[in-house]
Design an enzyme around this catalytic site. Structure first.
Site, short mmCIF file in Angstrom:
data_model
loop_
_atom_site.label_atom_id
_atom_site.label_comp_id
_atom_site.label_asym_id
_atom_site.label_seq_id
_atom_site.Cartn_x
_atom_site.Cartn_y
_atom_site.Cartn_z
CB VAL A 121 7.70 -16.77 -72.38
CG1 VAL A 121 6.94 -15.52 -71.96
CG2 VAL A 121 7.54 -17.01 -73.87
CB THR A 154 -0.52 -18.00 -77.29
OG1 THR A 154 0.66 -17.20 -77.24
CG2 THR A 154 -1.32 -17.68 -78.53
CB CYS A 176 4.92 -18.51 -81.60
SG CYS A 176 5.30 -18.13 -79.89
#
Length: 440
Positions: free
Chosen positions: A22, A125, A265
């Site tokens: 990311v 997250t 994820c």
């Protein structure tokens, strides 16, 4: 917005903390527009980037070589940044509870090097409330500054899809949130430097945190549903892909397929929701059930590998089995939380020696995770069974006739087993060639 203007005119730095799948693409994208620091505590990783090598394959070596990102492991350099984006991983513990250690440690490090007037944006997250209830107090304690007065905080969930060459960072709409309207506006303006698809301003940080969990839980549940259908159809002797192809002729079919759900994820984020819901007295039913199904698919696949080998009159323990693909998804080197790894380990637990073929996997990560031989596709020979777990492009490019040279030549084709989890090949075509075939 003076801060945004100073970033735009390259008077101040923007920093990205955490340079993985990311953070790296984001830092490189920002560096095309503004002065950018790329920080990571992993010296080996920084050295690789400084050599112009991209082990993630997300942006490529050429872009790494030419990028203006100033890579560093020196936390003191963060004092030069007025916008700090946090993109560290947030895994789960062995008991599936959230492991907030990376984001907590990043908050401590940033707090110790936080300049007055800065904005800290978290992308990691987390469950709703972590940014405000966990991260902000750490930033205040370590910096001696007051949030809302001396610095601001926001949240923008990452939406990068590793290995996807179509849905890229710049053309995926960005959700942004901040502690007040001024902060939201500033964060939106900063991301608009690089996000062509625009931004969506969430009404609160908690909403933005929850949106990320909801996105991935939704996909997890839909894939779990397809996996449940696949397990039932297997007992009914119905080809799941045939059913899905028929179902998808209706306009409102969702287009999901069964498979091994891993990665950092979809295979992790629902547990953050489940944990927070439990803390508030709500026991998740649908999301928890979906996780249970998807977590156990490795066992189901392993059992069917062994079953098909026995049906083909193979001595399973002495057989030559090749696992085709071990990363968590196609065309990506990332093997974090890969269920293909689970299949390798389950087969090994039976005393079965397997070999792995994966043209994308990172060799160093592979060696850390598995004590198994990694073989080039061109060197696959004398196989008893080919287990296609990941639909890498090199595997999709194979023709059914290409498989013949991979199997033992002296045996009947009926003894050649093809396990095709992602339905890379047409069942009818493979079976017409005499192979023993099975797919989800």
């Amino acid at each position: 917005m003076e801060l945004v203007e100073r970033i735009r005119t390259k008077k101040d730095y923007l920093a990205v903390v955490g340079l993985g799948y990311v953070g790296l693409p984001m830092a490189v994208a920002f560096a095309e527009k503004v002065k950018t620091l790329g920080f990571d505590i992993n010296e080996e990783k920084i050295n690789v980037y400084q050599q112009g090598i991209d082990p993630t394959n997300e942006i490529g070596d050429e872009k790494i070589k030419s990028t203006a990102v100033e890579f560093t492991t020196d936390p003191a350099r963060l004092k030069e940044a007025k916008v700090i984006i946090v993109a560290v991983p947030t895994p789960v513990n062995g008991d599936k509870t959230p492991n907030l250690a990376p984001v907590i440690n990043a908050s401590k490090l940033i707090g110790q090097n936080l300049s007055q007037g800065s904005i800290v944006i978290f992308e990691s997250t987390v469950y709703p409330g972590v940014t405000e209830d966990v991260c902000i107090p750490i930033l205040e304690k370590e910096s001696g500054l007051v949030c809302g007065k001396d610095f601001k905080v926001g949240y923008s969930p990452e939406r990068i899809n590793p290995g996807d060459k179509v849905h890229r960072l710049e053309n995926i709409r960005k959700v942004v949130a901040g502690m007040d309207e001024e902060t939201v506006a500033a964060i939106a303006a900063v991301y608009e430097f690089i996000i062509h698809a625009g931004v969506y301003k969430a009404p609160s940080i908690k909403v933005a945190e929850a949106a990320k969990l909801a996105e991935n839980a939704q996909r997890d549940i839909n894939i779990a549903f397809m996996n449940e259908l696949a397990m039932a159809f297997d007992r009914m002797r119905i080809n799941t892909k045939d059913v899905i192809d028929a179902m998808n002729t209706k306009w409102n079919a969702l287009g999901f397929y069964p498979g091994l759900v891993g990665g950092h994820c979809i295979g992790v984020d629902p547990y953050y929701f489940i944990y927070q819901a439990e803390m508030l007295g709500y026991h998740s039913q649908i999301i928890a059930a979906g996780r249970k199904i998807n977590d156990n698919m490795g066992v189901f696949v392993t059992d069917n590998v062994i079953k098909k080998m026995i049906q083909a009159d193979k001595d399973v323990k002495k057989s030559n089995i090749y696992i085709m693909g071990v990363t968590f998804k196609e065309n990506c080197p990332d093997m974090r939380n890969s269920k293909a790894v689970d299949v390798c380990k389950y087969l090994s637990a039976y005393g079965i020696k397997v070999k792995v073929v994966d043209p994308y996997v990172d060799q160093a990560e592979f060696n850390k995770e598995l004590d198994i031989e990694l073989v080039d596709l061109k060197n696959v020979r004398n196989a008893d069974c080919l287990v296609f777990l990941v639909a890498h492009q090199q595997f999709k490019d194979l023709r059914p006739e290409d498989l013949a040279g991979m199997f033992k030549q002296q045996e009947l084709q009926a003894q050649h087993v093809v396990i095709d989890i992602k339905s890379i090949f047409e069942q009818k075509t493979i079976e017409e060639k005499g192979y023993c075939y099975w797919s989800l």
